[in-house]
Every structure is written in structure tokens, then in C-alpha cells.
Motif scaffolding. Sequence first.
Motif, mmCIF file in Angstrom:
data_model
loop_
_atom_site.group_PDB
_atom_site.id
_atom_site.type_symbol
_atom_site.label_atom_id
_atom_site.label_comp_id
_atom_site.label_asym_id
_atom_site.label_seq_id
_atom_site.Cartn_x
_atom_site.Cartn_y
_atom_site.Cartn_z
ATOM 1 N N UNK A 122 0.705 -1.034 0.047
ATOM 2 C CA UNK A 122 0.023 -0.075 0.115
ATOM 3 C C UNK A 122 0.941 1.389 -0.099
ATOM 4 N N UNK A 123 1.825 1.103 0.797
ATOM 5 C CA UNK A 123 2.719 2.520 0.589
ATOM 6 C C UNK A 123 3.595 2.625 -0.629
ATOM 7 N N UNK A 124 4.103 1.581 -1.062
ATOM 8 C CA UNK A 124 4.750 1.824 -2.273
ATOM 9 C C UNK A 124 3.741 2.192 -3.290
ATOM 10 N N UNK A 125 2.620 1.676 -3.298
ATOM 11 C CA UNK A 125 1.778 2.167 -4.568
ATOM 12 C C UNK A 125 1.382 3.278 -4.335
ATOM 13 N N UNK A 126 0.957 3.833 -3.103
ATOM 14 C CA UNK A 126 0.809 5.409 -3.208
ATOM 15 C C UNK A 126 1.696 6.323 -3.301
ATOM 16 N N UNK A 127 3.014 5.995 -3.055
ATOM 17 C CA UNK A 127 4.277 6.877 -3.655
ATOM 18 C C UNK A 127 4.546 6.932 -4.771
ATOM 19 N N UNK A 128 4.297 5.687 -5.583
ATOM 20 C CA UNK A 128 4.456 5.675 -7.083
ATOM 21 C C UNK A 128 3.385 6.476 -7.659
ATOM 22 N N UNK A 129 2.263 6.492 -7.150
ATOM 23 C CA UNK A 129 0.806 7.326 -7.616
ATOM 24 C C UNK A 129 1.247 8.811 -7.261
ATOM 25 N N UNK A 130 1.713 9.083 -6.397
ATOM 26 C CA UNK A 130 1.883 10.625 -5.925
ATOM 27 C C UNK A 130 3.197 11.336 -6.359
ATOM 28 N N UNK A 131 4.179 10.405 -6.424
ATOM 29 C CA UNK A 131 5.273 11.238 -6.744
ATOM 30 C C UNK A 131 6.188 10.567 -8.218
ATOM 31 N N UNK A 132 5.222 9.727 -8.795
ATOM 32 C CA UNK A 132 5.465 9.216 -10.067
ATOM 33 C C UNK A 132 7.146 8.980 -10.203
ATOM 34 N N UNK A 133 7.779 9.342 -11.487
ATOM 35 C CA UNK A 133 9.209 8.971 -11.703
ATOM 36 C C UNK A 133 10.272 9.922 -10.908
ATOM 37 N N UNK A 134 9.714 10.885 -10.008
ATOM 38 C CA UNK A 134 10.594 11.475 -9.309
ATOM 39 C C UNK A 134 11.249 10.762 -8.235
ATOM 40 N N UNK A 135 10.771 9.592 -8.224
ATOM 41 C CA UNK A 135 11.259 8.419 -6.951
ATOM 42 C C UNK A 135 11.385 7.335 -7.527
ATOM 43 N N UNK A 136 12.559 6.511 -7.109
ATOM 44 C CA UNK A 136 12.528 5.230 -7.753
ATOM 45 C C UNK A 136 12.518 4.234 -6.483
#
Length: 242
Positions: A122-136
Motif C-alpha cells: 500500500x505504501x509503495x503504490x501510494x508513493x508511485x501514484x503521488x511522486x511518479x518518476x521523481x522517486x525510484x
Amino acid sequence: MAPPAPPPSRVFAELDLAPSPEGRVGPAALPGREVHVSGSAELSARPDRARVSLRLGSRKEAAVAARSSVSRRLQYIAHTARLHGIPEENMTVTEDFSRVENTYQMEAEVCIIFSDFGKMQNVCNLLIEKLGTSVTINPPHFYHTPEAIDSLRRHVCVTAVGNTRRKAQEVCQLFGQALGKPLLIKEEETKEWGGHIDSHLSLSADSQTLQEKIQNATAYASCRVFAVFEIKGKENRRSKLP
């Protein structure tokens, strides 16, 4: 042509039945009457921790702008982790600030340790959704804590002892005897395989599913024990005289 010789047999239980002394009353153990048995068990334990590494960076002409860009994303990551109940001690942040040609570069790495794998997703999916490609976000590394491995070792040993006792009890019942107290319990062999520890990085392919990664990180242990039990005499079922 003579038939092939039968394969050698393996003895897993041995009854030592000495002659019963006369006049014995009740189920008390008799001298020299023992049952020798061996037993084993094999158990597995799924990893109880997952470590996820996140990388982010910024390269700007102004140092303040580079720091600010990374800082805002770090704050959002920390805020998201707290909302999902991740304790602060399970999250570490390392930062690196450098000058590259005529620009300033700010890089950061966040490592989060999860004990709840559903929460991790859940945490990883949310970060990908909100931060996009700005985080790996790197694939999770599943591993066992030392406490989990110790628990597996104890559990497999206790299970092997329990299996051995049940085998001895069944052997005694087969001959109409009663199982007595243990005289010797010896751990003869233990084996461990599979699993990952915290300092050992998994080399599994990124194309594997989450369940496949967990399965590959599962630890296994086996134990074989040898035990000697007393054999009690048969129950005296005759009615006692008043």
C-alpha cells in the motif's frame, strides 16, 4: 537367474523386553525394559521482514532549490509512512549533496523496514501514484530476523521430539505395553537451507511476483532426534479385594 537381494532395512524403533519379574503389580517400569526410537521433522518459515529502498534526487543551478526539491519529497515519504503506522526507527534516510560542474546535486536514499507486507504494498503504490518518476522504488528484499530463525530451530526440534514420542507410544501399544518416562533424548542432526538474512541481498529477478520473492526467501529446517523411553508393565485390570 536368481532374484535380486532385498534392500537393507532401517530400524526406527527397538524394543528391549526383559523378562517381567513375578509379583509385579501395576504399570511401574521394569528394569531393562526400554524402547529406542528415532524421529524427525521438517518445517518452514516465511520471511518476517522486508526492506524497501527508495532513491530520489535533484540537480539545480541553485543549491537551495536542489535541497528544497528533495526535502519536500522526503517529507511526503515520511508522512506517508507515519500514516501507515511505520515507526520512525524502521526508517533511515541518507543524503548526499555535491557540486557537479555548474550545478548543485542533492541525492537521498530512504530505507523502510516492513513487518506487514500488505502495508508495504500500500505504501509503495501510494508513493508511485503521488511522486511518479521523481522517486525510484527498488524491489523489496525479504529476510528473516535472528529471532525468527531461532524460533524455527526450536519449533522443529520440539516437533521432532513430539513425533518421536508418538512413535514410541504406538510401538508400545502394538505390543500391549504402556510408555513410561523418557530416559534419553538426543538431537542427532539438524539442517537448515533457504532463506535470507538482513545483510544478504537477494539476487532474484525483478520479473518475479511478490509471492515468488517471498517463496524464494522462505527458510527451511529439519531435525532428527533419538530417544529412549521406559516401558511400563501392563495394567492390572483385576478387581482389587477390599
